[in-house]
Design an enzyme around this catalytic site. Structure first.
Site, PDB file in Angstrom:
ATOM      1  N   GLU A 213       0.694  -4.464  -6.456  1.00 20.64           N
ATOM      2  CA  GLU A 213       0.100  -4.803  -5.129  1.00 20.64           C
ATOM      3  C   GLU A 213      -1.499  -5.406  -5.648  1.00 20.64           C
ATOM      4  O   GLU A 213      -2.182  -4.667  -6.481  1.00 20.64           O
ATOM      5  CB  GLU A 213      -0.002  -4.059  -4.073  1.00 20.64           C
ATOM      6  CG  GLU A 213      -0.619  -4.430  -2.857  1.00 20.64           C
ATOM      7  CD  GLU A 213      -0.451  -3.359  -1.628  1.00 20.64           C
ATOM      8  OE1 GLU A 213       0.730  -2.866  -1.624  1.00 20.64           O
ATOM      9  OE2 GLU A 213      -1.296  -3.414  -0.638  1.00 20.64           O
TER      10      GLU A 213
ATOM     11  N   ARG B 205      -0.585   4.741  13.571  1.00 23.40           N
ATOM     12  CA  ARG B 205      -1.487   3.625  13.690  1.00 23.40           C
ATOM     13  C   ARG B 205      -1.359   2.886  14.922  1.00 23.40           C
ATOM     14  O   ARG B 205      -2.116   2.505  15.650  1.00 23.40           O
ATOM     15  CB  ARG B 205      -1.425   2.807  12.474  1.00 23.40           C
ATOM     16  CG  ARG B 205      -2.513   1.412  12.361  1.00 23.40           C
ATOM     17  CD  ARG B 205      -2.517   0.813  11.188  1.00 23.40           C
ATOM     18  NE  ARG B 205      -1.347   0.397  10.579  1.00 23.40           N
ATOM     19  CZ  ARG B 205      -1.265  -0.389   9.382  1.00 23.40           C
ATOM     20  NH1 ARG B 205      -2.465  -0.259   8.859  1.00 23.40           N
ATOM     21  NH2 ARG B 205      -0.338  -0.686   8.914  1.00 23.40           N
TER      22      ARG B 205
END
Length: 336
Positions: free
Chosen positions: A328, A157
């Site tokens: 999360e 990325r």
């Protein structure tokens, strides 16, 4: 004048009630871990639809649908399909891992290709500001070629961002990266004409400043993005039980949930410095990722206690990007 907010989120169950797609920007479908277990979904053929192999812990198929006010137009660029209003764009792409080559893993090659394509599509469509990205791929904490796959993703990325002339720290969008059951690398994203107010958490080291123990390239995302239009939308990144840069309360899902909610509250305090009193825990829409479904009762009890049982939320079975994290949470706040 259109009374609807320019950007809004709905979390819905698949079914006949999902007939009105007139102002939809796009959607993500979260269904069972086995192929073919998702409910049928009738939606316009031009709509960018991301399919994620991630089971809803309440059963059934969950739709995350983003809607916009005004006329909506569709388009495509390379691998990317998108729809946009005057102010906002929703896009999605699926990138298969075609195998290692040139010293790069299949995931690294897919990630770099996906991020290059995404930014090329935004440049072509005239939406320069990436607001929020969702990244899903299988086996996120597994090791291949001597490196954890999440670290492979972060490296690729960052390389793609550099090659596209984009920032890798500071001016980076809100984001999440979770492990799904199977399938290609799946990205969907929101972009805008205007720049967001990016927000960091004073309780945490910014992800793009993580030390080298978490990989050779840091994750490139901000903790939240505040998006102003005729109202304001707060896009909170995937948030976990991390203080500074260290995982807290390993093996205790209830305590990890409390720590995660404390981090979200810190982000709300930062956002409310810019938009006084706009956001509170009980006004958010939540996606909660749970590693072990056996932990769901403890996690749900903590969220109910802090945010109230009526807050809009969905629980999904997912692999978190650190093996020592049980939960999360990401969230969206909207103020007209």
């Amino acid at each position: 004048m259109d009374p609807r907010p320019p950007l809004r989120l709905e979390l819905l169950e698949a079914g006949p009630q999902l007939r009105s797609w007139d102002d939809a920007l796009g959607a993500a479908v979260f269904a069972g871990e086995r192929p073919g277990t998702e409910a049928p979904l009738e939606c316009p053929p031009h709509l960018p639809l991301a399919r994620v192999a991630m089971a809803c812990l309440g059963g059934g198929t969950v739709i995350e649908r983003w809607r916009a006010a005004g006329r909506v137009r569709s388009g495509s660029h390379g691998m990317v399909r998108y729809t946009h209003s005057e102010e906002f764009l929703f896009g999605r792409l699926h990138a298969s891992e075609d195998g290692a080559a040139d010293g790069r893993t299949g995931l690294e090659r897919a990630t770099e290709r996906a991020y290059r394509e995404m930014h090329a599509a935004l440049d072509s469509a005239g939406f320069p500001h990436l607001l929020r990205v969702w990244n899903y791929f299988a086996d996120i904490t597994h090791e291949t070629h001597g490196t954890e796959r999440y670290r492979q993703f972060n490296s690729a990325r960052q390389e793609a961002l550099v090659s596209c002339g984009r920032s890798v720290r500071g001016n980076v969008p809100a984001a999440s990266a979770l492990g799904c059951a199977h399938g290609p690398l799946t990205l969907y994203f929101l972009a805008g004409r205007a720049a967001p107010q990016l927000i960091e958490n004073p309780r945490q080291v910014s992800a793009y400043h993580y030390p080298a123990q978490y990989g050779p390239r840091s994750p490139s995302f901000s903790r939240a993005a505040l998006v102003r239009h005729s109202g304001v939308t707060l896009l909170i990144s995937g948030t976990s039980s991390i203080l500074g840069h260290r995982t807290m309360h390993e093996g205790d899902p209830a305590a990890q949930t409390r720590e995660t909610l404390a981090n979200i509250e810190a982000l709300l305090e930062e956002a409310n410095r810019f938009e006084a009193g706009a956001f509170a825990l009980d006004s958010l829409t939540y996606k909660v990722y749970v590693r072990d479904p056996n932990d769901l009762p403890a996690i749900r009890a903590e969220i109910d206690s802090a945010a109230g049982a009526g807050a809009d939320r969905v629980y999904l079975k997912a692999d978190i990007c650190r093996r020592d994290l049980s939960v999360e949470i990401e969230a969206v706040g909207e103020r007209p």
